[in-house]
Design an enzyme around this catalytic site. Structure first.
Site, short mmCIF file in Angstrom:
data_model
loop_
_atom_site.label_atom_id
_atom_site.label_comp_id
_atom_site.label_asym_id
_atom_site.label_seq_id
_atom_site.Cartn_x
_atom_site.Cartn_y
_atom_site.Cartn_z
N ARG A 109 0.78 -1.23 0.00
CA ARG A 109 0.00 0.00 0.00
C ARG A 109 0.82 1.28 0.00
O ARG A 109 1.93 1.32 0.50
CB ARG A 109 -0.91 0.03 1.24
CG ARG A 109 -2.24 -0.68 1.04
CD ARG A 109 -2.20 -2.01 1.68
NE ARG A 109 -3.50 -2.67 1.63
CZ ARG A 109 -3.64 -3.95 1.32
NH1 ARG A 109 -2.60 -4.69 1.00
NH2 ARG A 109 -4.84 -4.51 1.32
N HIS A 129 -0.22 -2.20 -4.69
CA HIS A 129 0.49 -3.14 -5.56
C HIS A 129 0.96 -2.56 -6.89
O HIS A 129 0.91 -3.20 -7.93
CB HIS A 129 -0.37 -4.37 -5.82
CG HIS A 129 -0.57 -5.23 -4.59
ND1 HIS A 129 0.39 -5.35 -3.61
CD2 HIS A 129 -1.63 -5.99 -4.18
CE1 HIS A 129 -0.05 -6.16 -2.66
NE2 HIS A 129 -1.26 -6.54 -2.96
N HIS A 202 4.29 -12.66 -5.00
CA HIS A 202 2.97 -12.87 -4.40
C HIS A 202 2.49 -14.31 -4.60
O HIS A 202 1.35 -14.53 -4.99
CB HIS A 202 1.96 -11.88 -4.97
CG HIS A 202 0.87 -11.49 -4.02
ND1 HIS A 202 -0.06 -12.39 -3.55
CD2 HIS A 202 0.57 -10.30 -3.45
CE1 HIS A 202 -0.90 -11.77 -2.75
NE2 HIS A 202 -0.53 -10.50 -2.67
N ASP A 267 -3.89 -10.84 7.67
CA ASP A 267 -3.46 -9.94 6.60
C ASP A 267 -2.72 -8.78 7.26
O ASP A 267 -3.31 -7.73 7.54
CB ASP A 267 -4.65 -9.44 5.79
CG ASP A 267 -4.22 -8.64 4.56
OD1 ASP A 267 -3.00 -8.49 4.34
OD2 ASP A 267 -5.11 -8.16 3.82
N GLU A 332 5.13 -12.93 2.11
CA GLU A 332 5.72 -11.97 1.18
C GLU A 332 6.81 -11.16 1.87
O GLU A 332 6.54 -10.36 2.76
CB GLU A 332 4.64 -11.02 0.65
CG GLU A 332 3.47 -11.73 0.00
CD GLU A 332 2.26 -10.81 -0.11
OE1 GLU A 332 2.41 -9.70 -0.69
OE2 GLU A 332 1.19 -11.17 0.41
#
Length: 368
Positions: A109, A129, A202, A267, A332
Site C-alpha cells: 500500500r 500493488h 505474491h 493480513d 511476502e
C-alpha cells in the site's frame, strides 16, 4: 527427540495436477521451454526448471509469474505446493489475485495514492500493488542462465511516469532452483531518478498440494512486532508487540488457533528481528499431513502474512480445484507498506548511481 528434516531425492516419471510418483534416484538439472500463449503480439512461454532431485519450478514471462512448484512430501511424491491456473487466459482474468507474480514498483500500500520525494508530490494510479498495470501485468524479457544450478533471468524496463512513479527503472529478478531444494529470488534495480521501490513475490502456498484450509499448519515467525494498520490494512506508522495478541508466532503455532479472532483472517505486516540487510531466517511453515516444511530466508526487514481471506469456491484453479477461504498462505518478503510516507520506516528510496538488491529463499524440506 525432535523429528528430523531431510531432503528427498526424487526423479519425475509423469506430471499430474496434484502429486507425482517419484523414482529414488537423481536426475540431471534441466530447463525446458514451451509456448504458453500470446498477449498483444508478445509471446508468452512457460519455463520448467528441474533440479537434480527432480523438484520442479515453472515460470512464465507474464508478470515474472511462478505458476508451479512441485516439491516432495514425506513419501517422496511430488505435489504442486502453490495455487495457480491452467491457462494464460485465467492469469489474465479477474480471478487472478497476483498469483505467483512479482509485484512493483511499490508492492502493498501507499496511503492516498501519493507521496512526496525531494520536494515534489507524486500522484499514483492506485494505492496498492504498483497500480492496475504494475509489474505483475507486464511481459518480462526472459533468458536461461548457464551454470551448475538451473536459473532464469527476467528483466523489465519501467518508464519514467509509469503508474505515476518517477524515474526510468531497470528491474531484474533471477529465479534459481538449487539442488538443495531451494528456490532463490534475487532482485536488483537501477534508476535515473530518485524513486521508491518495494518488490516482492505474491505466491500463494499450499504445502498440502491442494486448496484446503491452512488452519492445521504450524507457523513460526522471527518477529516480535507487527505494523498497526486500519481496516484497509494501511499502516499507521506504529509498531506493536505481538505478545498477548493473535499475531504472536514467535513459537510454532497452528495458524487456525487464533485465526477467527482476527476477524477475516491474517493480513498484516511483521517487522522482522533481522534488520541487518543480510540473509536470515524469517519464517517456517509445516504442513503435518504431507510432512512438507518451507523455510523462508530474506534480506528484507518485513514479512506480509496473508491467508487467502478473499478466496471462495467460485474461483476455479489448476486442475479444476476450487479455491477456499483460508486455503493458502502468502509469506511476502518486503519493506514495510506505505514506507515513502513514514520517515521512521526503513528507507525504500533508490537514487541514481545506487543498485537496489534483495534476496529471498524458499527452502523445501520434509519432516518424517
Amino acid at each position: 527427540m525432535k523429528k528430523a528434516l531431510f531432503y528427498a531425492a526424487i526423479c519425475i516419471s509423469t506430471v499430474g495436477s496434484t502429486s507425482v510418483s517419484a523414482k529414488p534416484y537423481a536426475s540431471k538439472p534441466s530447463i525446458t521451454k514451451t509456448p504458453y500463449g500470446e498477449i498483444n503480439g508478445q509471446k508468452i512461454y512457460q519455463y520448467t526448471l528441474t533440479n537434480s532431485n527432480g523438484m520442479q519450478v515453472k515460470v512464465i514471462n507474464y508478470g515474472a509469474t511462478i505458476t508451479d512448484i512441485l516439491a516432495p512430501d514425506r513419501d517422496k511424491k511430488l505435489g504442486d505446493v502453490v495455487l495457480g491456473f491452467d491457462s494464460l487466459k485465467q492469469y489474465l482474468g479477474r480471478d487472478n489475485a497476483l498469483l505467483g507474480a512479482v509485484v512493483g514498483r511499490v508492492a502493498n500500500r501507499i496511503s492516498n495514492k501519493r507521496f512526496t520525494l525531494d520536494g515534489s508530490e507524486y500522484i499514483l494510479a492506485s494505492n496498492i500493488h504498483g497500480g492496475p498495470k504494475g509489474f505483475d501485468k507486464q511481459v518480462w524479457s526472459i533468458q536461461e542462465l548457464p551454470g551448475k544450478e538451473v536459473a532464469l533471468k527476467l528483466t523489465y524496463f519501467s518508464k519514467d511516469g509509469e503508474m505515476g512513479y518517477p524515474g526510468n527503472l531497470n528491474v531484474t529478478v533471477i529465479y534459481t532452483l538449487t539442488n538443495n531444494n531451494e528456490l532463490k529470488l534475487n532482485y536488483s534495480a537501477t534508476t535515473d531518478k530518485a524513486t521508491p521501490i518495494v518488490l516482492t513475490n505474491h505466491t500463494y502456498f499450499n504445502l498440502a498440494g491442494n486448496t484446503e484450509k491452512v488452519s492445521g499448519w504450524q507457523l513460526s515467525i522471527l518477529a516480535d512486532q507487527y505494523l498497526e494498520a486500519d481496516k484497509d490494512v494501511m499502516p499507521s506508522g506504529r509498531l506493536l508487540d505481538v505478545k498477548g495478541t493473535p499475531y504472536d508466532f514467535t513459537e510454532p503455532k497452528e495458524i487456525g488457533k487464533d485465526i477467527a479472532v482476527t476477524g477475516n483472517g491474517y493480513d498484516l505486516s511483521y517487522a522482522l528481528r533481522n534488520k541487518s540487510g543480510k540473509l536470515a531466517l524469517a519464517a517456517t511453515a509445516y504442513e503435518p499431513t504431507s510432512g512438507r516444511v518451507m523455510q523462508v530466508y530474506t534480506t528484507e526487514p518485513g514479512l506480509v502474512v496473508y491467508t487467502g481471506n478473499h478466496f471462495s469456491e467460485r474461483i476455479v484453479g489448476r486442475g479444476g480445484q476450487h479455491f477456499t477461504k483460508w486455503g493458502a498462505l502468502c509469506l511476502e518478503t518486503q519493506h514495510y507498506p506505505d514506507s515513502p510516507n513514514h520517515a521512521n520506516f526503513p528507507n525504500v528510496i533508490l537514487r541514481p548511481g545506487q543498485i537496489f538488491k534483495s534476496e529471498t529463499i524458499y527452502k523445501f524440506l520434509v519432516r518424517q
